[in-house]
Write a protein that holds these residues in place. Structure first.
Motif, PDB file in Angstrom:
ATOM      1  N   ASN A   1      -6.646 -14.222   4.076  1.00 15.23           N
ATOM      2  CA  ASN A   1      -5.421 -14.024   3.307  1.00 15.23           C
ATOM      3  C   ASN A   1      -5.698 -14.259   1.825  1.00 15.23           C
ATOM      4  O   ASN A   1      -5.891 -15.390   1.382  1.00 15.23           O
TER       5      ASN A   1
ATOM      6  N   HIS B   1      -3.690 -13.835  -0.638  1.00 10.38           N
ATOM      7  CA  HIS B   1      -2.474 -14.075  -1.411  1.00 10.38           C
ATOM      8  C   HIS B   1      -2.194 -15.561  -1.634  1.00 10.38           C
ATOM      9  O   HIS B   1      -1.475 -15.913  -2.574  1.00 10.38           O
TER      10      HIS B   1
ATOM     11  N   ASN C   1      -7.316 -17.369  -1.473  1.00  8.57           N
ATOM     12  CA  ASN C   1      -7.142 -16.476  -2.617  1.00  8.57           C
ATOM     13  C   ASN C   1      -8.299 -16.628  -3.607  1.00  8.57           C
ATOM     14  O   ASN C   1      -8.360 -15.917  -4.608  1.00  8.57           O
TER      15      ASN C   1
ATOM     16  N   TRP D   1      -3.783  -2.033   4.671  1.00 11.25           N
ATOM     17  CA  TRP D   1      -4.051  -2.566   3.336  1.00 11.25           C
ATOM     18  C   TRP D   1      -3.054  -2.152   2.268  1.00 11.25           C
ATOM     19  O   TRP D   1      -3.101  -2.653   1.155  1.00 11.25           O
ATOM     20  N   HIS D   2      -2.153  -1.243   2.557  1.00 11.54           N
ATOM     21  CA  HIS D   2      -1.142  -0.911   1.557  1.00 11.54           C
ATOM     22  C   HIS D   2      -0.235  -2.127   1.342  1.00 11.54           C
ATOM     23  O   HIS D   2       0.100  -2.842   2.285  1.00 11.54           O
ATOM     24  N   SER D   3       0.161  -2.347   0.106  1.00  8.74           N
ATOM     25  CA  SER D   3       0.903  -3.571  -0.237  1.00  8.74           C
ATOM     26  C   SER D   3       2.260  -3.674   0.441  1.00  8.74           C
ATOM     27  O   SER D   3       2.823  -4.763   0.535  1.00  8.74           O
ATOM     28  N   LYS D   4       2.806  -2.568   0.940  1.00  9.30           N
ATOM     29  CA  LYS D   4       4.135  -2.598   1.540  1.00  9.30           C
ATOM     30  C   LYS D   4       4.112  -2.637   3.067  1.00  9.30           C
ATOM     31  O   LYS D   4       5.152  -2.533   3.706  1.00  9.30           O
TER      32      LYS D   4
ATOM     33  N   THR E   1       0.103  -6.943   5.155  1.00  5.08           N
ATOM     34  CA  THR E   1      -0.016  -7.406   3.769  1.00  5.08           C
ATOM     35  C   THR E   1       1.365  -7.431   3.121  1.00  5.08           C
ATOM     36  O   THR E   1       1.666  -6.654   2.213  1.00  5.08           O
TER      37      THR E   1
ATOM     38  N   ASP F   1       4.708  -8.546   0.925  1.00  4.76           N
ATOM     39  CA  ASP F   1       4.820  -8.978  -0.477  1.00  4.76           C
ATOM     40  C   ASP F   1       4.888 -10.499  -0.550  1.00  4.76           C
ATOM     41  O   ASP F   1       5.628 -11.139   0.197  1.00  4.76           O
ATOM     42  N   TYR F   2       4.120 -11.060  -1.427  1.00  6.73           N
ATOM     43  CA  TYR F   2       4.170 -12.494  -1.676  1.00  6.73           C
ATOM     44  C   TYR F   2       4.680 -12.717  -3.085  1.00  6.73           C
ATOM     45  O   TYR F   2       4.444 -11.915  -3.986  1.00  6.73           O
TER      46      TYR F   2
END
Length: 269
Positions: free
Chosen positions: A107, A109, A114, A258-261, A265, A267-268
């Motif tokens: 992870n 994020h 991170n 892997w797409h942010s939406k 993954t 949203d953080y």
């Protein structure tokens, strides 16, 4: 279409309307599914008049059922029992490359994963090649990306992270994190062949770096509980994942994963 448009999703999840080669006779949650041949199927009736799919979580019980004739086909045979089954004269094991692969996601994020140098250190410490040899008796196959071996876009020339504990320790020292670093490790039991064993092996390999460098804390789940937590974005550290691709296209790997939406993954802040 009429059946599906006329019922809510919750109803459809437990009331199947089979239109394929088999019709649903009965289904028991966490139990058996019984199917019967659909003799009006457009492509002709299937070869077997009746099929029973039994839920048997324990691998040794499945193997015993196969060898005693109580089961005709089983899944997830433990690698170390393959030779015994092949010698039995009652059954055989087929070993094929899957279109599904397992991997462990770090992870990026939230702390401490991170930190890029920590993530690199984990990769150098994990010793996946040796674990495939020992846990899976050499039957597992390693790939170096999240693009499956048979998927369009797979590149066999991409190198693996070599097993290099000294480099891993060096990276941890350079990470700027206070040592030892504590990392949570989230994994499952009972869905895939030796999923728990492989997870424990990875934890052991990383912890071999020394308690003065890193401490990996295991969190073992039943698959249903694990996926509800993972899909909600509640897991940190190192997280088990698996993925299949029915289109053999890299976009089916890269987009949903892997797409942010997308779910793995979220949203953080």
């Amino acid at each position: 279409p009429k059946f599906y448009s006329g019922h809510p999703t919750a109803y459809l999840q437990s009331h199947a309307n089979g239109t394929g080669p088999y019709r649903l006779v009965s289904w028991v949650k966490d139990g058996d599914v019984t199917l019967e041949a659909n003799h009006q199927y457009w492509a002709g009736a299937p070869a077997f008049d009746k099929v029973i799919i039994r839920t048997v979580p324990e691998a040794s019980t499945r193997v015993s059922a196969l060898l005693s004739g109580q089961a005709d086909v089983i899944v997830a045979v433990p690698a170390e029992q393959g030779d015994m089954i092949n010698r039995s004269g009652r059954a055989r094991v087929e070993h094929v490359t899957s279109n599904r692969f397992g991997f462990w996601r770090l992870n990026a994020h939230v702390a401490p994963t991170n930190n890029m140098k920590l993530r690199q250190a984990v990769n150098y410490a994990a010793n996946i090649g040796e674990l495939l040899r020992t846990v899976y008796s050499g039957l597992g196959e390693r790939i170096s990306t999240v693009i499956g071996k048979y998927h369009f876009g797979y590149d066999p020339a991409i190198p693996f992270s070599p097993h290099d504990p000294d480099k891993a320790r060096k990276l941890l020292k350079e990470s700027g994190l206070p040592l030892p670093v504590t990392v949570n490790f989230h994994f499952i039991q009972g869905r895939y062949t030796k999923d728990k064993d492989m997870g424990e092996g990875i934890i052991g390999e990383i912890n071999k770096l020394g308690s003065e460098y890193i401490r990996v804390i295991p969190h073992l789940y039943e698959a249903g509980t694990f996926y509800s937590q993972a899909n909600a974005g509640k897991l940190d550290g190192i997280i088990f994942n698996s993925w299949g691709n029915w289109m053999f296209d890299a976009d089916i790997d890269l987009g949903p994963l892997w797409h942010s939406k997308t779910t793995p993954t979220p949203d953080y802040p």
